[in-house]
Design an enzyme around this catalytic site. Structure first.
Site, short mmCIF file in Angstrom:
data_model
loop_
_atom_site.label_atom_id
_atom_site.label_comp_id
_atom_site.label_asym_id
_atom_site.label_seq_id
_atom_site.Cartn_x
_atom_site.Cartn_y
_atom_site.Cartn_z
N ASP A 30 0.75 -1.40 0.00
CA ASP A 30 -0.03 -0.08 -0.07
C ASP A 30 0.70 1.30 -0.08
O ASP A 30 0.50 2.22 -0.54
CB ASP A 30 -1.01 -0.12 1.21
CG ASP A 30 -2.39 0.87 0.85
OD1 ASP A 30 -2.68 0.55 -0.36
OD2 ASP A 30 -2.73 1.49 1.63
N GLU A 71 0.00 10.41 5.61
CA GLU A 71 -0.17 9.17 5.44
C GLU A 71 1.06 8.53 4.87
O GLU A 71 1.48 7.40 5.44
CB GLU A 71 -1.07 8.85 4.32
CG GLU A 71 -1.97 7.55 4.22
CD GLU A 71 -2.94 7.49 3.42
OE1 GLU A 71 -4.03 8.27 3.64
OE2 GLU A 71 -2.97 6.65 2.51
N GLU A 92 -11.19 6.22 -1.89
CA GLU A 92 -11.05 6.55 -0.51
C GLU A 92 -12.14 5.89 0.04
O GLU A 92 -12.13 5.64 1.21
CB GLU A 92 -11.35 8.03 -0.68
CG GLU A 92 -9.93 9.06 -1.26
CD GLU A 92 -8.87 8.72 -0.23
OE1 GLU A 92 -8.51 7.86 0.05
OE2 GLU A 92 -7.96 9.64 -0.18
N GLU A 118 -9.62 -2.76 -6.21
CA GLU A 118 -9.64 -2.77 -4.77
C GLU A 118 -9.93 -4.31 -4.42
O GLU A 118 -8.99 -4.68 -3.40
CB GLU A 118 -10.89 -1.95 -4.03
CG GLU A 118 -10.48 -0.46 -4.27
CD GLU A 118 -9.20 0.07 -3.35
OE1 GLU A 118 -8.97 -0.48 -2.33
OE2 GLU A 118 -8.71 0.98 -3.71
C1 HMH Z 1 -5.27 0.33 -2.65
N1 HMH Z 1 -6.93 2.15 -1.96
C2 HMH Z 1 -5.73 1.39 -1.85
N2 HMH Z 1 -4.82 1.96 -0.88
C3 HMH Z 1 -5.21 3.24 -0.29
N3 HMH Z 1 -4.42 3.62 0.57
C4 HMH Z 1 -6.52 3.79 -0.56
C5 HMH Z 1 -7.36 3.25 -1.21
C6 HMH Z 1 -7.18 4.96 0.20
O1 HMH Z 1 -6.35 6.10 0.28
#
Ligand code: HMH
Length: 212
Positions: free
Chosen positions: A38, A79, A131, A201
């Site tokens: 991520d 983040e 999001e 996702e």
């Molecule tokens: C895969 N989808 C993914 N990573 C993230 N950090 C977000 C959404 C939301 O910011």
């Protein structure tokens, strides 16, 4: 189309990896894989959000869009710092990460959405959906009755908190306003893009969970 959207949305926000966090059975090696992947994703997400900001500055007739998107960029700054500190806590190296196929595909999808010819309405719809999936997924892990392990609470809070929920609703409002005014061609593109986001996702969670 609506039924498909609903099914996919539920699939994306109630995927087995998320459910395993919620019921406390999560495999920590999956969590670490998700964390490393991520971080790589977010580093591509930042330029995507920047491209949405540029589109907003050129196309939008509502002065508030820029502030909302800029707020999103600011929170991505936090983040990235959070990912770095979380990764060191979990001993996950962030450099030389082997980027998994699902992540590569998702990043390529974002790259295409950054092109200037992509309509603002389409890009902001994608942004909201990306999001919102995280918001709904992680908020689910914080609901009453969830058994999320204490060491993962912080992660769930990051996206599952009420402020992030409010921010997602602001994005949704912008997207709805743009779509109300959109041509049927743009509307179709936005719908297809929304479905693609959900598919990416799901694939991303699957990859983290070790089923991809
Ligand atoms: C895969 N989808 C993914 N990573 C993230 N950090 C977000 C959404 C939301 O910011």
């Amino acid at each position: 189309m609506w039924a498909k959207k609903h099914l996919l949305y539920t699939g994306a926000t109630r995927q087995p990896f998320i459910l395993s966090i919620r019921d406390g059975s999560v495999d920590l090696s999956s969590f670490k894989r998700w964390l490393g992947q991520d971080y790589v994703f977010v580093r591509e997400f930042v330029p995507f959000v920047a491209s949405v900001l540029i589109k907003a500055s050129k196309k939008s007739d509502d002065g508030n869009d820029m502030e909302v998107i800029l707020g999103g960029l600011a929170s991505l700054n936090d983040e990235i710092a959070w990912f770095k500190s979380e990764a060191s806590k979990w001993d996950v190296p962030l450099s030389n990460t082997v980027v998994h196929k699902a992540n590569q595909n998702y990043r390529r999808f974002l790259e295409n959405l950054m092109l200037p010819e992509v309509d603002y309405a389409v890009a902001i719809t994608a942004f909201w959906a990306i999001e919102a999936v995280y918001q709904e997924s992680f908020a689910h892990c914080l609901e009453d009755g969830s058994k999320t392990p204490s060491e993962l609470q912080d992660t769930c809070q990051r996206w599952g908190n009420e402020g992030f929920g409010e921010y997602c609703r602001s994005l949704q409002k912008i997207a709805n306003r743009c779509l109300e005014k959109a041509s049927s061609d743009v509307l179709t593109k936005a719908e297809v893009t929304f479905l693609r986001v959900l598919e990416h996702e799901v694939e991303f969670w699957n990859m983290s969970h070790g089923c991809a």
